[in-house]
Design a protein around this motif. Sequence first.
Motif, PDB file in Angstrom:
ATOM      1  N   ILE A 105       9.211   1.101  12.601  1.00 17.80           N
ATOM      2  CA  ILE A 105       8.638   1.524  11.330  1.00 17.80           C
ATOM      3  C   ILE A 105       7.124   1.310  11.349  1.00 17.80           C
ATOM      4  CG2 ILE A 105       8.629   1.078   8.836  1.00 17.80           C
ATOM      5  CD1 ILE A 105      11.573  -0.043   9.374  1.00 17.80           C
ATOM      6  N   VAL A 106       6.389   2.306  10.907  1.00 13.79           N
ATOM      7  CA  VAL A 106       4.925   2.221  10.874  1.00 13.79           C
ATOM      8  C   VAL A 106       4.527   1.471   9.601  1.00 13.79           C
ATOM      9  CG1 VAL A 106       2.753   3.491  10.860  1.00 13.79           C
ATOM     10  CG2 VAL A 106       4.697   4.340  12.200  1.00 13.79           C
ATOM     11  N   ALA A 107       4.518   0.165   9.698  1.00 12.58           N
ATOM     12  CA  ALA A 107       4.156  -0.702   8.577  1.00 12.58           C
ATOM     13  C   ALA A 107       2.716  -1.159   8.733  1.00 12.58           C
ATOM     14  CB  ALA A 107       5.093  -1.909   8.522  1.00 12.58           C
ATOM     15  N   PRO A 108       2.097  -1.631   7.661  1.00  9.61           N
ATOM     16  CA  PRO A 108       0.733  -2.166   7.777  1.00  9.61           C
ATOM     17  C   PRO A 108       0.728  -3.468   8.565  1.00  9.61           C
ATOM     18  CG  PRO A 108       1.622  -2.616   5.602  1.00  9.61           C
ATOM     19  CD  PRO A 108       2.611  -1.718   6.288  1.00  9.61           C
ATOM     20  N   GLU A 109      -0.419  -3.831   9.053  1.00 11.75           N
ATOM     21  CA  GLU A 109      -0.555  -5.118   9.722  1.00 11.75           C
ATOM     22  C   GLU A 109      -0.312  -6.240   8.707  1.00 11.75           C
ATOM     23  OE1 GLU A 109      -1.180  -5.890  13.037  1.00 11.75           O
ATOM     24  OE2 GLU A 109      -0.676  -3.762  13.254  1.00 11.75           O
ATOM     25  N   PRO A 110       0.267  -7.358   9.143  1.00 11.81           N
ATOM     26  CA  PRO A 110       0.484  -8.474   8.207  1.00 11.81           C
ATOM     27  C   PRO A 110      -0.829  -8.950   7.612  1.00 11.81           C
ATOM     28  CG  PRO A 110       1.647  -8.835  10.286  1.00 11.81           C
ATOM     29  CD  PRO A 110       0.743  -7.660  10.503  1.00 11.81           C
ATOM     30  N   CYS A 111      -0.781  -9.312   6.343  1.00  8.30           N
ATOM     31  CA  CYS A 111      -1.971  -9.876   5.705  1.00  8.30           C
ATOM     32  C   CYS A 111      -1.518 -10.880   4.659  1.00  8.30           C
ATOM     33  CB  CYS A 111      -2.842  -8.788   5.079  1.00  8.30           C
ATOM     34  SG  CYS A 111      -2.098  -7.955   3.672  1.00  8.30           S
ATOM     35  N   PRO A 112      -2.338 -11.868   4.376  1.00  8.62           N
ATOM     36  CA  PRO A 112      -1.965 -12.868   3.372  1.00  8.62           C
ATOM     37  C   PRO A 112      -2.013 -12.275   1.976  1.00  8.62           C
ATOM     38  CG  PRO A 112      -4.211 -13.217   4.098  1.00  8.62           C
ATOM     39  CD  PRO A 112      -3.659 -12.129   4.974  1.00  8.62           C
ATOM     40  N   PRO A 113      -1.321 -12.904   1.022  1.00 10.71           N
ATOM     41  CA  PRO A 113      -1.408 -12.433  -0.366  1.00 10.71           C
ATOM     42  C   PRO A 113      -2.844 -12.459  -0.862  1.00 10.71           C
ATOM     43  CG  PRO A 113       0.368 -14.045  -0.107  1.00 10.71           C
ATOM     44  CD  PRO A 113      -0.407 -14.059   1.178  1.00 10.71           C
ATOM     45  N   ALA A 114      -3.165 -11.526  -1.738  1.00 11.13           N
ATOM     46  CA  ALA A 114      -4.500 -11.489  -2.328  1.00 11.13           C
ATOM     47  C   ALA A 114      -4.678 -12.704  -3.238  1.00 11.13           C
ATOM     48  CB  ALA A 114      -4.692 -10.200  -3.115  1.00 11.13           C
ATOM     49  N   ALA A 115      -5.472 -13.649  -2.823  1.00  7.03           N
ATOM     50  CA  ALA A 115      -5.580 -14.930  -3.526  1.00  7.03           C
ATOM     51  C   ALA A 115      -6.119 -14.772  -4.945  1.00  7.03           C
ATOM     52  CB  ALA A 115      -6.474 -15.877  -2.730  1.00  7.03           C
ATOM     53  N   ASP A 116      -6.990 -13.791  -5.156  1.00  6.28           N
ATOM     54  CA  ASP A 116      -7.626 -13.643  -6.462  1.00  6.28           C
ATOM     55  C   ASP A 116      -6.905 -12.661  -7.366  1.00  6.28           C
ATOM     56  OD1 ASP A 116      -8.212 -11.537  -4.787  1.00  6.28           O
ATOM     57  OD2 ASP A 116     -10.192 -11.178  -5.651  1.00  6.28           O
ATOM     58  N   ARG A 117      -5.779 -12.096  -6.895  1.00  8.72           N
ATOM     59  CA  ARG A 117      -5.068 -11.099  -7.698  1.00  8.72           C
ATOM     60  C   ARG A 117      -3.572 -11.345  -7.563  1.00  8.72           C
ATOM     61  NH1 ARG A 117      -6.157  -5.447  -7.818  1.00  8.72           N
ATOM     62  NH2 ARG A 117      -6.137  -5.880 -10.035  1.00  8.72           N
ATOM     63  N   GLN A 118      -3.036 -12.173  -8.405  1.00  7.56           N
ATOM     64  CA  GLN A 118      -1.636 -12.569  -8.341  1.00  7.56           C
ATOM     65  C   GLN A 118      -0.844 -11.917  -9.474  1.00  7.56           C
ATOM     66  OE1 GLN A 118       0.005 -14.819  -6.063  1.00  7.56           O
ATOM     67  NE2 GLN A 118      -1.819 -14.391  -4.874  1.00  7.56           N
ATOM     68  N   PHE A 119       0.219 -11.190  -9.103  1.00 12.97           N
ATOM     69  CA  PHE A 119       1.118 -10.571 -10.067  1.00 12.97           C
ATOM     70  C   PHE A 119       2.556 -10.861  -9.656  1.00 12.97           C
ATOM     71  CE2 PHE A 119      -2.752  -8.037 -10.016  1.00 12.97           C
ATOM     72  CZ  PHE A 119      -3.073  -7.988 -11.369  1.00 12.97           C
ATOM     73  N   ASP A 120       3.432 -10.994 -10.637  1.00 15.84           N
ATOM     74  CA  ASP A 120       4.850 -11.227 -10.352  1.00 15.84           C
ATOM     75  C   ASP A 120       5.593  -9.923 -10.111  1.00 15.84           C
ATOM     76  OD1 ASP A 120       4.737 -14.125 -10.880  1.00 15.84           O
ATOM     77  OD2 ASP A 120       4.343 -13.486 -12.942  1.00 15.84           O
ATOM     78  N   VAL A 121       5.227  -8.882 -10.852  1.00 17.95           N
ATOM     79  CA  VAL A 121       5.896  -7.585 -10.765  1.00 17.95           C
ATOM     80  C   VAL A 121       4.846  -6.510 -10.518  1.00 17.95           C
ATOM     81  CG1 VAL A 121       7.380  -5.906 -11.941  1.00 17.95           C
ATOM     82  CG2 VAL A 121       7.670  -8.366 -12.389  1.00 17.95           C
ATOM     83  N   VAL A 122       5.100  -5.656  -9.529  1.00 19.15           N
ATOM     84  CA  VAL A 122       4.187  -4.555  -9.220  1.00 19.15           C
ATOM     85  C   VAL A 122       4.967  -3.257  -9.331  1.00 19.15           C
ATOM     86  CG1 VAL A 122       2.644  -3.518  -7.522  1.00 19.15           C
ATOM     87  CG2 VAL A 122       2.836  -6.017  -7.675  1.00 19.15           C
TER      88      VAL A 122
END
Length: 385
Positions: A194-211
């Motif tokens: 599967i052509v997935a994005p490269e792993p990256c950490p959660p956006a530290a300054d933008r936290q949401f529970d539901v997207v």
Amino acid sequence: MTRILFYVQHLQGVGHVFRAARIVRALVAGGLDADVAYGGEPIGGFDIPGARIHYLPPVRAGGEVFNRLEDSEGNPIDDTYKERRRAMLLSLFDRAAPDIVITEAFPFGRRQMRFELLPLLERAKARPNRPLIVGSVRDILQENAKAYKDRETVELLKAHFDHVLVHADPNLVRLERTFPLTGEISDKLLYTGIVAPEPCPPAADRQFDVVVSVGGGALGHRLLMASAQAKAISSLRNARWLIVTGIKFSAEHRAELNTYIDGGVTVEAFLPNLQAILAGAQLSISRVGYNTIADIYRAGCRAIVVPFSDGIETEQIRRAELLAERGLAETIGHENETPEAVAAAIDRAMARPAPNRSSLNLDGARNSAQILKRLVAGEPVDRYR
């Protein structure tokens, strides 16, 4: 250095473009030289560092009739317009002198572009130092109501193509699920993962529970409205919500959406890195397009998916069925986009453990680059990687 000419044409949605961009970035990172022939309407901010992007005169699907091709102003394209594009594409091929020509979707899709793609393939085959000709397709195809189209695809593959990169994990889904004549072309298929994005950490300054997201937004109005209304009657009524409308979401629909949102909801039109936001979320609510699902797989969050359907398109319906079969997401039927159905799905998803997707092969972009390098070098390739 191995030279690649990658043909990309989007007619309506832009998912194909972003999947192709992930692949081209991996090609460049893998030391390959890439030219991209881009035939759709330009997308703001679209860039692939290290690759050369060549814009053909833009073509899109007709607003009323999909098979009618239009220019960016909505005018039907004529033979002169087609000839201009064809000449530019063939000139690019001659200048680039590629070792590999890749066509995104064709011949499984993009049949409207035969006026330039068939001359390109013939030019490639006629060159003394003939390049490899490779198709690039997603995991689940649009199923054709007319069998002759599948037969035509097989004949084009046999006549022109050396290989087909299938951007799927074969342990999850194989091409034969949605292409009935797969057995006739199995010798050409190379599964990449599967052509997935490269792993990256959660956006530290933008936290949401539901997207909540619906791709470009033109076809997501009902799901966005249902999700916004579901918040108040779900177990996540007090959570932090982000609704991503898409850049094609109309001003009228945005005004309607505003009547349903409260202080716990942020609304944005576009996210440049959806996966980073999903990585920090508990739950995604979305359509079932290839790129969105790849982002969800990489992020690891729970998911509720609702396929788009217009009575003709089957791709998202089949992918939703697959996810339900494998327990990879909660699903809602496309005919049931209601606040009550979304709220019930939220409660089901949150009552269960997050799906285990650790066995999925998400390295499709990097694997594509490695496969192409091995093909040019004449080295053996595992067809079921």
